[in-house]
Motif scaffolding. Structure first.
Motif, mmCIF file in Angstrom:
data_model
loop_
_atom_site.group_PDB
_atom_site.id
_atom_site.type_symbol
_atom_site.label_atom_id
_atom_site.label_comp_id
_atom_site.label_asym_id
_atom_site.label_seq_id
_atom_site.Cartn_x
_atom_site.Cartn_y
_atom_site.Cartn_z
ATOM 1 N N SER A 178 25.865 -28.711 -109.659
ATOM 2 C CA SER A 178 26.245 -27.304 -109.731
ATOM 3 C C SER A 178 27.759 -27.128 -109.647
ATOM 4 N N ARG A 208 20.940 -22.986 -112.734
ATOM 5 C CA ARG A 208 20.278 -22.809 -114.029
ATOM 6 C C ARG A 208 20.620 -21.471 -114.671
ATOM 7 N N GLU A 210 19.488 -19.271 -118.380
ATOM 8 C CA GLU A 210 18.727 -19.213 -119.627
ATOM 9 C C GLU A 210 19.538 -18.496 -120.700
ATOM 10 N N GLU A 213 25.720 -21.109 -121.352
ATOM 11 C CA GLU A 213 26.219 -21.989 -120.299
ATOM 12 C C GLU A 213 27.669 -21.610 -119.989
ATOM 13 N N TYR A 222 26.973 -23.569 -114.697
ATOM 14 C CA TYR A 222 25.614 -23.109 -114.992
ATOM 15 C C TYR A 222 25.131 -23.734 -116.301
ATOM 16 N N ARG A 224 21.689 -24.876 -118.984
ATOM 17 C CA ARG A 224 20.311 -24.699 -119.400
ATOM 18 C C ARG A 224 19.535 -25.982 -119.078
ATOM 19 N N THR A 225 18.276 -25.823 -118.714
ATOM 20 C CA THR A 225 17.445 -26.977 -118.382
ATOM 21 C C THR A 225 17.421 -27.989 -119.522
ATOM 22 N N PHE A 241 11.410 -30.892 -115.383
ATOM 23 C CA PHE A 241 11.756 -29.763 -114.530
ATOM 24 C C PHE A 241 10.735 -29.665 -113.405
ATOM 25 N N GLN A 252 19.123 -22.753 -106.523
ATOM 26 C CA GLN A 252 19.244 -23.737 -107.588
ATOM 27 C C GLN A 252 17.873 -24.248 -108.033
ATOM 28 N N SER A 253 17.862 -24.886 -109.199
ATOM 29 C CA SER A 253 16.658 -25.503 -109.732
ATOM 30 C C SER A 253 16.766 -27.016 -109.601
#
Length: 261
Positions: A178, A208, A210, A213, A222, A224-225, A241, A252-253
């Motif tokens: 991050s 993350r 969507e 970025e 930030y 995208r997965t 994921f 966070q993811s």
């Protein structure tokens, strides 16, 4: 996914309109943000290399509060975030016999729990900041963990070239990517497979989005997965994921990376 979280995932925090809206709704945070912006500008000039830059950020933050430097606004939150990381890995099969590499171990917010749980000598923590590692040693003393003989090592990069092949059952990086540009993340993914033991895995969290970025002040990135999954696959790794992490009270993811079967 809640509509509130879905909206948050589409935000572009580097966008001027977002900054203005945020300032209007959070006026008390304007002054701290301006101070952070001024620091960022000075450190950008002084440290063009990102690792050197972020090491300076950590030195500045640690001087004020080691717990805040690793992203904890209070001691209770420091304790809770450490327990959250530990509980998650234990629920996913972490065993005392496992050898663990903790990338960005900080002042052992979660590391103290991993060290206590793992067999002696099985925890290896690395960080780019000498200041936070000094604080980590204080944590070891505070919690009486000296007999567990953890390894705490400073590092300049994430090539992991000083570590042995196929050695670690679990590699962990919480709140590291991050704060990392894509080239730093790719450096890690290009080399982590070499040190993973058969059947081992690498868990990392990331901020993350969507939407587009973006980054904020070179400190927060930030992604995208799909970008990070594709990057792992580029280096011959399997990535997925971790949906169950999303149920935890953390912004966070998480992605898990493994060696191909």
């Amino acid at each position: 996914m809640s509509s509130r979280k879905a909206t948050a995932l589409l935000k572009n925090r580097s966008n001027l309109s977002h900054k203005v809206r945020y300032a209007v709704t959070h006026p008390a945070r304007i002054a701290p943000y301006l101070k952070r912006t001024a620091r960022d500008g000075w450190l950008r000039i002084k440290h063009p290399d990102h690792v050197d830059y972020y090491r300076a950020v950590m030195a500045s933050d640690t001087a004020r509060s080691p717990e805040a430097a690793v992203g904890s606004k209070s001691h209770d939150r420091w304790l809770a975030l450490g327990k959250m990381q530990f509980d998650y890995l234990k629920e996913h099969g972490l065993a005392p016999r496992h050898r663990m590499l903790d990338i960005g171990c900080g002042n052992l917010r979660a590391g103290r729990l991993f060290i206590d749980y793992l067999d002696a000598g099985h925890y290896y923590g690395i960080d780019i900041s000498p200041d936070i590692l000094i604080s980590a040693k204080r944590t070891l003393t505070t919690y009486g963990l000296q007999e567990k003989l953890p390894h705490l090592t400073i590092t300049q990069n994430l090539t992991l070239d000083f570590l042995p092949d196929a050695h670690f059952d679990v590699v962990h990086a919480h709140s590291v990517f991050s704060h990392s540009p894509l080239e730093v993340i790719e450096e890690c993914l290009a080399h982590v497979g070499r040190i993973l033991a058969p059947g081992g895995f690498f868990d990392f969290t990331f901020d993350r989005t969507e939407g587009a970025e973006h980054q904020v002040l070179r400190e927060d990135f930030y992604y995208r997965t799909g970008t990070l999954v594709a990057l792992a696959e580029k280096h011959g790794l399997r990535a997925r994921f971790m949906e169950d992490w999303e149920k935890r009270p953390h912004g966070q993811s998480k992605i898990r990376v493994c060696l191909p079967e």
